[in-house]
Design a protein around this motif. Structure first.
Motif, PDB file in Angstrom:
ATOM      1  N   LEU A 128       0.805  -1.213   0.000  1.00 49.18           N
ATOM      2  CA  LEU A 128       0.000   0.000   0.000  1.00 49.18           C
ATOM      3  C   LEU A 128       0.844   1.272   0.000  1.00 49.18           C
ATOM      4  CD1 LEU A 128      -2.825  -1.058   2.456  1.00 49.18           C
ATOM      5  CD2 LEU A 128      -2.959  -0.849  -0.013  1.00 49.18           C
ATOM      6  N   GLY A 129       2.118   1.123  -0.172  1.00 52.35           N
ATOM      7  CA  GLY A 129       2.968   2.300  -0.298  1.00 52.35           C
ATOM      8  C   GLY A 129       3.355   2.897   1.031  1.00 52.35           C
ATOM      9  N   GLY A 130       3.599   4.193   0.995  1.00 56.48           N
ATOM     10  CA  GLY A 130       4.130   4.861   2.169  1.00 56.48           C
ATOM     11  C   GLY A 130       5.642   4.824   2.151  1.00 56.48           C
ATOM     12  N   LEU A 131       6.245   5.519   3.070  1.00 58.96           N
ATOM     13  CA  LEU A 131       7.701   5.622   3.105  1.00 58.96           C
ATOM     14  C   LEU A 131       8.370   4.308   3.480  1.00 58.96           C
ATOM     15  CD1 LEU A 131       7.883   9.117   4.819  1.00 58.96           C
ATOM     16  CD2 LEU A 131       8.404   8.589   2.432  1.00 58.96           C
ATOM     17  N   GLY A 132       7.627   3.375   4.047  1.00 59.95           N
ATOM     18  CA  GLY A 132       8.186   2.061   4.343  1.00 59.95           C
ATOM     19  C   GLY A 132       8.600   1.315   3.086  1.00 59.95           C
ATOM     20  N   GLY A 140      15.203  -0.914   0.242  1.00 58.06           N
ATOM     21  CA  GLY A 140      16.633  -0.776   0.493  1.00 58.06           C
ATOM     22  C   GLY A 140      17.243  -2.003   1.123  1.00 58.06           C
ATOM     23  N   ILE A 141      16.431  -2.766   1.872  1.00 55.86           N
ATOM     24  CA  ILE A 141      16.928  -3.977   2.521  1.00 55.86           C
ATOM     25  C   ILE A 141      16.879  -5.169   1.568  1.00 55.86           C
ATOM     26  CG2 ILE A 141      16.473  -5.626   4.388  1.00 55.86           C
ATOM     27  CD1 ILE A 141      15.403  -3.270   6.020  1.00 55.86           C
ATOM     28  N   GLN A 142      15.831  -5.213   0.725  1.00 54.70           N
ATOM     29  CA  GLN A 142      15.598  -6.398  -0.092  1.00 54.70           C
ATOM     30  C   GLN A 142      16.325  -6.392  -1.436  1.00 54.70           C
ATOM     31  OE1 GLN A 142      11.315  -6.698  -0.401  1.00 54.70           O
ATOM     32  NE2 GLN A 142      11.140  -7.689   1.611  1.00 54.70           N
ATOM     33  N   THR A 143      16.918  -5.273  -1.815  1.00 54.97           N
ATOM     34  CA  THR A 143      17.641  -5.248  -3.082  1.00 54.97           C
ATOM     35  C   THR A 143      18.848  -6.187  -3.012  1.00 54.97           C
ATOM     36  OG1 THR A 143      18.847  -3.313  -2.265  1.00 54.97           O
ATOM     37  CG2 THR A 143      16.986  -2.903  -3.744  1.00 54.97           C
ATOM     38  N   PRO A 144      19.252  -6.775  -4.165  1.00 53.83           N
ATOM     39  CA  PRO A 144      20.418  -7.676  -4.168  1.00 53.83           C
ATOM     40  C   PRO A 144      21.647  -7.037  -3.530  1.00 53.83           C
ATOM     41  CG  PRO A 144      19.275  -7.774  -6.264  1.00 53.83           C
ATOM     42  CD  PRO A 144      18.637  -6.668  -5.488  1.00 53.83           C
ATOM     43  N   ASN A 177      20.724  -1.006  -0.355  1.00 55.16           N
ATOM     44  CA  ASN A 177      20.740   0.399  -0.766  1.00 55.16           C
ATOM     45  C   ASN A 177      20.519   1.284   0.450  1.00 55.16           C
ATOM     46  OD1 ASN A 177      20.237   2.948  -1.814  1.00 55.16           O
ATOM     47  ND2 ASN A 177      19.112   2.183  -3.581  1.00 55.16           N
ATOM     48  N   PRO A 178      21.587   1.760   1.093  1.00 50.71           N
ATOM     49  CA  PRO A 178      21.434   2.587   2.293  1.00 50.71           C
ATOM     50  C   PRO A 178      20.730   3.906   2.005  1.00 50.71           C
ATOM     51  CG  PRO A 178      23.717   2.574   1.560  1.00 50.71           C
ATOM     52  CD  PRO A 178      23.013   1.536   0.755  1.00 50.71           C
ATOM     53  N   THR A 179      20.855   4.406   0.773  1.00 46.38           N
ATOM     54  CA  THR A 179      20.182   5.663   0.439  1.00 46.38           C
ATOM     55  C   THR A 179      18.674   5.522   0.574  1.00 46.38           C
ATOM     56  OG1 THR A 179      21.953   6.255  -1.094  1.00 46.38           O
ATOM     57  CG2 THR A 179      19.866   7.423  -1.341  1.00 46.38           C
ATOM     58  N   MET A 180      18.123   4.423   0.059  1.00 47.23           N
ATOM     59  CA  MET A 180      16.676   4.197   0.167  1.00 47.23           C
ATOM     60  C   MET A 180      16.248   4.103   1.627  1.00 47.23           C
ATOM     61  SD  MET A 180      15.897   1.469  -2.899  1.00 47.23           S
ATOM     62  CE  MET A 180      14.120   1.511  -2.597  1.00 47.23           C
ATOM     63  N   ILE A 181      17.040   3.414   2.436  1.00 47.09           N
ATOM     64  CA  ILE A 181      16.695   3.256   3.853  1.00 47.09           C
ATOM     65  C   ILE A 181      16.730   4.603   4.569  1.00 47.09           C
ATOM     66  CG2 ILE A 181      17.384   2.173   6.029  1.00 47.09           C
ATOM     67  CD1 ILE A 181      18.599  -0.098   4.330  1.00 47.09           C
ATOM     68  N   ILE A 182      17.760   5.389   4.299  1.00 50.02           N
ATOM     69  CA  ILE A 182      17.880   6.707   4.933  1.00 50.02           C
ATOM     70  C   ILE A 182      16.735   7.617   4.514  1.00 50.02           C
ATOM     71  CG2 ILE A 182      19.292   8.802   5.030  1.00 50.02           C
ATOM     72  CD1 ILE A 182      21.761   6.976   4.802  1.00 50.02           C
TER      73      ILE A 182
END
Length: 232
Positions: free
Chosen positions: A176-180, A186-190, A193-198
Motif C-alpha cells: 500500500l505504499g508509504g515511506l516504508g 533498500g533492505i531487499q535489493t540484491p 541500498n542505504p540511500t533508500m533506507i535513509i
C-alpha cells in the motif's frame, strides 16, 4: 493507480552511504510515497478520532463502561502490527481496509483516555453555571466540556499521530505504499541500498516532527486559554 518506479542504485554515482543523484532521479517516487504516507496517516487518525469520540461519549454517559472500553482498546493496542495485518489479509486481501483497521485501532486507547480525562478536568463550577443557564446534558458536553477539554484531546492526538506515522511504514508489506516502501526496498535489493533506507526513515521522522508541530500550533490557536492556565 499509477506507481512511479524507482531507479536502481548506481555503483559510480556517489558515496556509498548516501547518494544525492539517486534522490534526484527518484524525486517523483519519493513525493508519491510521502503523499501515500500522509494519506494513510490522516485517514487512520480521522477514523480513530470519530470512533474515539463515540466511545468517550458512551464512557461519560455510562461510567461503568469506561473500564471495559479502556481494557478492550488496551488489549487491541498491544497486538503486534504485523500480526494484526496478517489476521486481516485473509478476509480483506492486500487492501486499504486491511491496513486501516489496525492503524485506526491503535489510536483508540490514546484518544479515548485523553478525551475522557479532558472532560473530567472541566471545573465543576463551569458545569453548574451551564446547567443554571439551561444547558441540557448533550449541549453541555458538545458546547462546553469538549471545547474546554481540547488541549488534552490534542495532546492525545499528537501522540496518536506520531505513533501512526511509525506504524504506516509497516503497510508497505501490504503493497500500500508509504515511506516504508523505501525501507523495505533498500533492505531487499540484491545490493543493499542505504540511500533508500535513509530516505524512508529520515522522511518518516521529519513527517512526525512536522505533524506534531502543526498539532501543537493548532492547540495554541484553538485553545489560547490553555497557555494562561499553564503560565499560572
Amino acid at each position: 493507480m499509477h506507481v512511479t518506479t524507482v531507479t536502481p542504485l548506481a555503483a559510480d554515482s556517489g558515496p556509498p552511504l548516501f547518494q544525492w543523484k539517486w534522490v534526484d532521479r527518484n524525486a517523483d517516487a519519493i513525493v508519491q510515497r510521502l503523499v501515500e504516507h500522509i494519506s494513510l496517516t490522516g485517514a487512520a487518525l480521522g477514523i480513530g478520532l470519530v470512533v474515539s469520540i463515540g466511545l468517550a461519549v458512551v464512557s461519560l454517559r455510562y461510567r461503568w463502561s469506561y473500564p471495559v472500553i479502556l481494557g478492550t482498546t488496551g488489549a487491541l493496542y498491544v497486538i503486534p502490527s504485523l500480526g494484526a495485518f496478517a489476521v486481516l489479509v485473509p478476509f480483506f486481501g492486500l487492501t486499504f481496509v486491511s491496513a486501516m483497521i489496525p492503524l485506526a485501532t491503535y489510536t483508540l486507547l490514546i484518544l479515548v483516555r485523553n478525551i475522557v480525562t479532558g472532560v473530567d478536568q472541566v471545573p465543576n463550577e463551569v458545569r453548574e453555571a451551564a446547567v443554571g443557564m439551561g444547558y441540557t446534558r448533550g449541549r453541555l458536553l458538545w458546547q462546553i466540556e469538549l471545547p474546554l477539554a481540547l488541549p488534552v484531546v490534542i495532546a492525545g492526538l499528537r501522540v496518536a499521530a506520531v505513533t501512526t506515522i511509525g506504524l504506516v511504514t509497516v503497510t508497505s508489506m501490504l503493497g500500500l505504499g508509504g515511506l516504508g516502501y523505501f525501507i523495505r526496498g533498500g533492505i531487499q535489493t540484491p545490493i543493499p541500498n542505504p540511500t533508500m533506507i535513509i530516505v524512508g526513515v529520515g522522511l518518516s521522522v521529519v513527517l512526525a516532527v512536522v505533524v506534531d508541530l502543526v498539532l501543537w500550533l493548532g492547540e495554541r490557536v484553538l485553545a489560547p486559554w490553555s497557555r494562561k492556565v499553564r503560565a499560572r
